[in-house]
Design a protein around this motif. Structure first.
Motif, PDB file in Angstrom:
ATOM      1  N   TYR A  31       0.854  -1.186   0.000  1.00 51.18           N
ATOM      2  CA  TYR A  31       0.000   0.000   0.000  1.00 51.18           C
ATOM      3  C   TYR A  31       0.891   1.236   0.000  1.00 51.18           C
TER       4      TYR A  31
ATOM      5  N   THR B 257      -0.574   5.345  -5.166  1.00 55.48           N
ATOM      6  CA  THR B 257      -1.677   4.388  -5.189  1.00 55.48           C
ATOM      7  C   THR B 257      -2.325   4.350  -6.564  1.00 55.48           C
ATOM      8  N   GLU B 258      -2.506   5.529  -7.151  1.00 56.94           N
ATOM      9  CA  GLU B 258      -3.107   5.623  -8.480  1.00 56.94           C
ATOM     10  C   GLU B 258      -2.253   4.886  -9.510  1.00 56.94           C
TER      11      GLU B 258
ATOM     12  N   LEU C 255      -2.608   0.981  -8.965  1.00 60.05           N
ATOM     13  CA  LEU C 255      -3.897   0.479  -9.447  1.00 60.05           C
ATOM     14  C   LEU C 255      -3.945   0.489 -10.973  1.00 60.05           C
TER      15      LEU C 255
ATOM     16  N   HIS D 286      -2.122  -2.482 -12.361  1.00 60.59           N
ATOM     17  CA  HIS D 286      -2.928  -3.705 -12.313  1.00 60.59           C
ATOM     18  C   HIS D 286      -4.006  -3.693 -13.386  1.00 60.59           C
TER      19      HIS D 286
ATOM     20  N   VAL E 121      -6.816  -8.362  -6.739  1.00 62.77           N
ATOM     21  CA  VAL E 121      -5.639  -7.658  -6.241  1.00 62.77           C
ATOM     22  C   VAL E 121      -5.674  -7.695  -4.719  1.00 62.77           C
TER      23      VAL E 121
ATOM     24  N   LEU F  89      -8.219   5.006  -4.460  1.00 66.57           N
ATOM     25  CA  LEU F  89      -8.776   3.733  -4.027  1.00 66.57           C
ATOM     26  C   LEU F  89     -10.299   3.772  -4.068  1.00 66.57           C
TER      27      LEU F  89
ATOM     28  N   ALA G 297     -11.505   3.403  -7.612  1.00 66.99           N
ATOM     29  CA  ALA G 297     -11.329   2.048  -8.132  1.00 66.99           C
ATOM     30  C   ALA G 297     -12.368   1.089  -7.578  1.00 66.99           C
TER      31      ALA G 297
ATOM     32  N   ILE H  84     -10.722   2.897 -15.123  1.00 62.13           N
ATOM     33  CA  ILE H  84      -9.680   3.584 -14.369  1.00 62.13           C
ATOM     34  C   ILE H  84      -8.787   4.316 -15.355  1.00 62.13           C
TER      35      ILE H  84
ATOM     36  N   TRP I  17     -11.868  -1.682 -15.463  1.00 62.19           N
ATOM     37  CA  TRP I  17     -11.431  -2.071 -14.123  1.00 62.19           C
ATOM     38  C   TRP I  17     -12.508  -2.961 -13.515  1.00 62.19           C
TER      39      TRP I  17
ATOM     40  N   VAL J  51     -10.867  -6.181  -5.119  1.00 59.11           N
ATOM     41  CA  VAL J  51      -9.740  -5.706  -4.315  1.00 59.11           C
ATOM     42  C   VAL J  51      -9.849  -6.239  -2.891  1.00 59.11           C
TER      43      VAL J  51
END
Length: 207
Positions: free
Chosen positions: A22, A29-30, A33, A36, A44, A58, A61, A67, A82, A86
């Motif tokens: 994290y 974080t963006e 994600l 992925h 994830v 987050l 998402a 995304i 997306w 999660v």
């Protein structure tokens, strides 16, 4: 915690769940994600969380089917599908702000200060057992969904805002005699809410 997530992932995809740390900032974080999304990850696991779980990237998402992001070394912005589920694992995770209404909590209570030493499991090699039994487990999940559909999809629960499409999963579990997973919403239970916990401690001290 990670093993439980891997077990779910193996049933759904045939493989363990990719893990990611994290990041410390929303910007990072963006990027994670989006990476992925580029990979097309169906599941994830944000693993071993050390800080409060929250933030705009987050939240977006968890409630969107697309995304946006910029590929490394490029100036163009891509919009990708997306559809990932999660997971987030950690010890006593704190969930803040609007993220609280976007997730459900599963709590493990081993009743031991050394849970890694436990040996009293029904399936000592859980992941091996799941791989072996995967066809039967997938069939059972599909039978539950089909039974709910064949019954006319009776209304057993209300929609949760932004997650209307998932109501069929929740209702199917209720139809099969399972518990209501929505009862684990932190927004309802107060799970991981330091403000609510402090207020509860204060009120208890007044009694």
């Amino acid at each position: 915690k990670g093993r439980a997530v891997d077990a779910v992932s193996i049933i759904a995809t045939g493989r363990g769940c990719p893990r990611t740390t994290y990041p410390e900032t929303d910007e990072e974080t963006e990027k994670v994600l989006f990476a992925h999304a580029l990979r097309g990850s169906p599941v994830v696991n944000i693993d071993d969380i050390k800080r409060a779980l929250c933030g705009g990237p987050l939240d977006k998402a968890l409630t969107s089917d697309t995304i946006d992001g910029r590929p490394l070394g490029q100036s163009r912005i891509l919009t990708l599908r997306w559809l990932a589920v999660v997971f987030a694992t950690g010890n006593n995770v704190e969930v803040r702000d609007d993220t609280r209404r976007r997730l459900m909590v599963g709590r493990l209570e081993p009743q031991s200060d050394r849970p890694e030493l436990r040996r009293d499991f029904k399936h000592p090699n859980l992941l091996g057992w799941v791989r072996k039994e995967r066809p039967r487990l997938v069939k059972a999940a599909l039978v539950i969904l089909r039974a709910y559909q064949a019954a006319g999809r009776p209304k057993l629960c209300e929609h949760i805002g932004s997650f209307e499409a998932w109501t069929v999963i929740r209702a199917s579990m209720l139809f099969a005699g399972g518990l209501d997973v929505a009862e684990t919403l932190p927004a309802t239970t107060g799970e991981g809410d330091p403000t609510r916990a402090a207020l509860g401690a204060f009120m208890s001290g007044l009694e």
